[in-house]
Design an enzyme around this catalytic site. Sequence first.
Site, PDB file in Angstrom:
ATOM      1  N   GLU A  67      -0.405  -7.975   8.497  1.00 60.77           N
ATOM      2  CA  GLU A  67      -0.329  -7.589   9.736  1.00 60.77           C
ATOM      3  C   GLU A  67      -0.945  -8.536  10.842  1.00 60.77           C
ATOM      4  OE1 GLU A  67       0.394  -2.916   9.848  1.00 60.77           O
ATOM      5  OE2 GLU A  67      -1.541  -2.982   9.008  1.00 60.77           O
ATOM      6  N   ARG A  89       0.881  -1.053  -0.077  1.00 61.86           N
ATOM      7  CA  ARG A  89      -0.037  -0.095   0.014  1.00 61.86           C
ATOM      8  C   ARG A  89       0.850   1.066   0.034  1.00 61.86           C
ATOM      9  NH1 ARG A  89      -1.630   0.730   6.468  1.00 61.86           N
ATOM     10  NH2 ARG A  89       0.268   0.288   7.005  1.00 61.86           N
ATOM     11  N   GLU A 114      -1.592   8.387   6.985  1.00 63.76           N
ATOM     12  CA  GLU A 114      -0.084   8.654   7.242  1.00 63.76           C
ATOM     13  C   GLU A 114       0.865   9.191   6.223  1.00 63.76           C
ATOM     14  OE1 GLU A 114       1.188   4.991   9.168  1.00 63.76           O
ATOM     15  OE2 GLU A 114       0.535   5.471  11.030  1.00 63.76           O
ATOM     16  N   GLU A 149      -4.482   6.093  16.604  1.00 69.56           N
ATOM     17  CA  GLU A 149      -3.703   4.657  16.673  1.00 69.56           C
ATOM     18  C   GLU A 149      -2.762   4.329  17.603  1.00 69.56           C
ATOM     19  OE1 GLU A 149      -2.368   3.126  12.911  1.00 69.56           O
ATOM     20  OE2 GLU A 149      -3.693   4.232  11.697  1.00 69.56           O
ATOM     21  N   PHE A 207       0.259 -10.448  12.957  1.00 70.83           N
ATOM     22  CA  PHE A 207       0.917 -10.762  14.130  1.00 70.83           C
ATOM     23  C   PHE A 207       1.156  -9.425  14.684  1.00 70.83           C
ATOM     24  CE2 PHE A 207       2.557 -14.302  11.616  1.00 70.83           C
ATOM     25  CZ  PHE A 207       2.024 -15.327  12.421  1.00 70.83           C
TER      26      PHE A 207
HETATM   27  C1  GLA Z   1       0.210   2.461  10.828  1.00 69.13           C
HETATM   28  C2  GLA Z   1      -0.750   2.339   9.963  1.00 69.13           C
HETATM   29  C3  GLA Z   1      -1.925   1.162  10.505  1.00 69.13           C
HETATM   30  C4  GLA Z   1      -1.240  -0.213  10.678  1.00 69.13           C
HETATM   31  C5  GLA Z   1      -0.139   0.326  11.825  1.00 69.13           C
HETATM   32  C6  GLA Z   1       0.629  -0.758  12.398  1.00 69.13           C
HETATM   33  O1  GLA Z   1       0.072   3.383  11.725  1.00 69.13           O
HETATM   34  O2  GLA Z   1      -1.745   3.548   9.788  1.00 69.13           O
HETATM   35  O3  GLA Z   1      -2.614   0.869   9.221  1.00 69.13           O
HETATM   36  O4  GLA Z   1      -0.408  -0.483   9.846  1.00 69.13           O
HETATM   37  O5  GLA Z   1       0.705   1.190  11.524  1.00 69.13           O
HETATM   38  O6  GLA Z   1       1.216  -0.430  13.380  1.00 69.13           O
END
Ligand code: GLA
Length: 597
Positions: free
Chosen positions: A282, A36, A75, A234, A284
Amino acid sequence: ADLGTPTVAPPAWFYRAHPDALPVSREGVRYAFGSRGAICHSNPAYREAATRITTELARRYAAHPALALWHVHNEYGSPVGACYCDGCAAHFRRWLAGRHGSVEAVNDAWGTAFWGQRYTDFEQIDPPRLTPGACNPAQQLDYRRFADATMRENFRAERDILHRLSPGIPVTTNFMTALSQCDSVDYWAWGREVDLVTNDHYLITDGRRTHVNLAMTADLTRSVAGGAPWLLLEHSTSAVNWQSRNPAKRPGEMARNSLAHVARGSEGVMFFQWRQSRRGSEKFHSAMLPHAGVDSRVWREVVALGADIRALAPLRGTRTVADVAMVWDWQSWWAQGLEGRPSVDLDPRERADSFYEALYDRHLTVDFAHPEADLSPWPLVVVPALYLASEKTGDNFRRYVEQGGTLVVSCFSGVVDEHDAVPDGAPPGLLRDVLGLSVEEWAPLMPSESVELTGPTGDRLRADVWSEFVVPRGADTVWSYVDGPAAGGPAVTRHRLGSGTAWYVSTRLAAGALDTVLRAACEHAGLCSRDELPRDVEVVKRSGDSGTYLFVLNHTDGQARVLVPGTATDLFSGEHVSGHLTVPAGGVRVVRQHDGR
Ligand code: GLA
């Protein structure tokens, strides 16, 4: 619901139709589909598709009763900070024309007379792609600014559609202000674009105290929000899966992490991910609902946190109260990181981390400030690494000190202007007046070397990595070099200017030594010491119309006892507190102070 736009993950069919939307690395390699965030932010087809899907989403969900917040993209700046394709080259030329006006002005700003790099037409200018030797630093710096500005253009395009079609619903995008997690975004600029600042934070396991980095990131996020409440969008309930070794959080650690963010201004606590995935990259990574199901510690701790956090509702809208400010600038960091510097060992991020940690250990709450921001609210301002400083910054620092502030500037600061050019006269060009000194020569140390400093009481401090030949021009020498290249010369100086004082630290002080110098500066600034608080017991204050609240976070394995002025009420238990507060090992207490102090 915080509804996301899916523009960080275009589908396979889109890339088959528009292969140019995949970004190109500095080495000229085009990234492939299958992850991605593979996005060329200049690509017209991508831009058109992003605005089209945002429009459709807004039309469909604007009136949905569950919609509380729009979350654009994901992000920005990660995992690709800049694309170097031909489309970006064309976009960069237009951006340069807007910034500099003419090709002559670009030549001037970039110093292209050096190494025969002169341009006679914008068409000749490319991104700073892989070159045989060091690539023009000002060109590289402008490219980082351009890449950041281009991502912001795309954010604004989506945001404006959402504002138009979904009025009244705030729009955000999740930042990653931890300096170890994203270095391609100037969050001072981004903070002005969003309706609500939101952040993602994950613990980094690098042997250092994770709660200190968490506190620093939360303080930086709040500062990017101008001190206003922000939201932790997050973090993780337990382990992440993107380090070489990913420890599970210990019992209570997730709640302590969560409440540490709230103490420093977050209005809530959210997690990636809800249900732990069973497929993909992701699986794990921890989640609120782990593979182990509801009969698990993680699930129980998440549920308990959800119940506890309701008790914090009165804190809504209150603001974290800080004691000191730290100046930080992403653009200066970018510039210092380019090739051809006197030493690769002098790392701006390390200096920022170390200064923050020293202040944290003095139990001071830190606000971050842009170098050109009004510094008058803080009695003490520290500048751990500001290689690049504008004329405005020099004036700003001088005004702050003249009007009574205490400023502490660390080595190799004020060295270049915004074009990475060394200003006329001896270094540190733009900070010479305020610091009352000049530097005749930088004198970096080799990895095996260290130096000793001696101070007012004959005390000895240790430093490494860096030293300078400092010439006082009004400043007093407080500590001087005992040995090393600058033996006998000033190492730490103090300059009285107007009704304030500017300190200069010309070397990389070891942790204990940095504490000694900061303690002296704190005393000078009249900041009261909190020496009675045990190490790793964090006390943070939030205050506002509904009252004053103290968070006491105990990061140690033993019970902590903390003095609380007057009387207070524990928000979780309702217990009356008088005189002192006992916090269990690894626990957190939040109290409302009755006398508002
Ligand atoms: C980032 C992403 C999430 C995920 C986390 C994993 O913050 O925004 O989608 O991939 O990392 O730690």
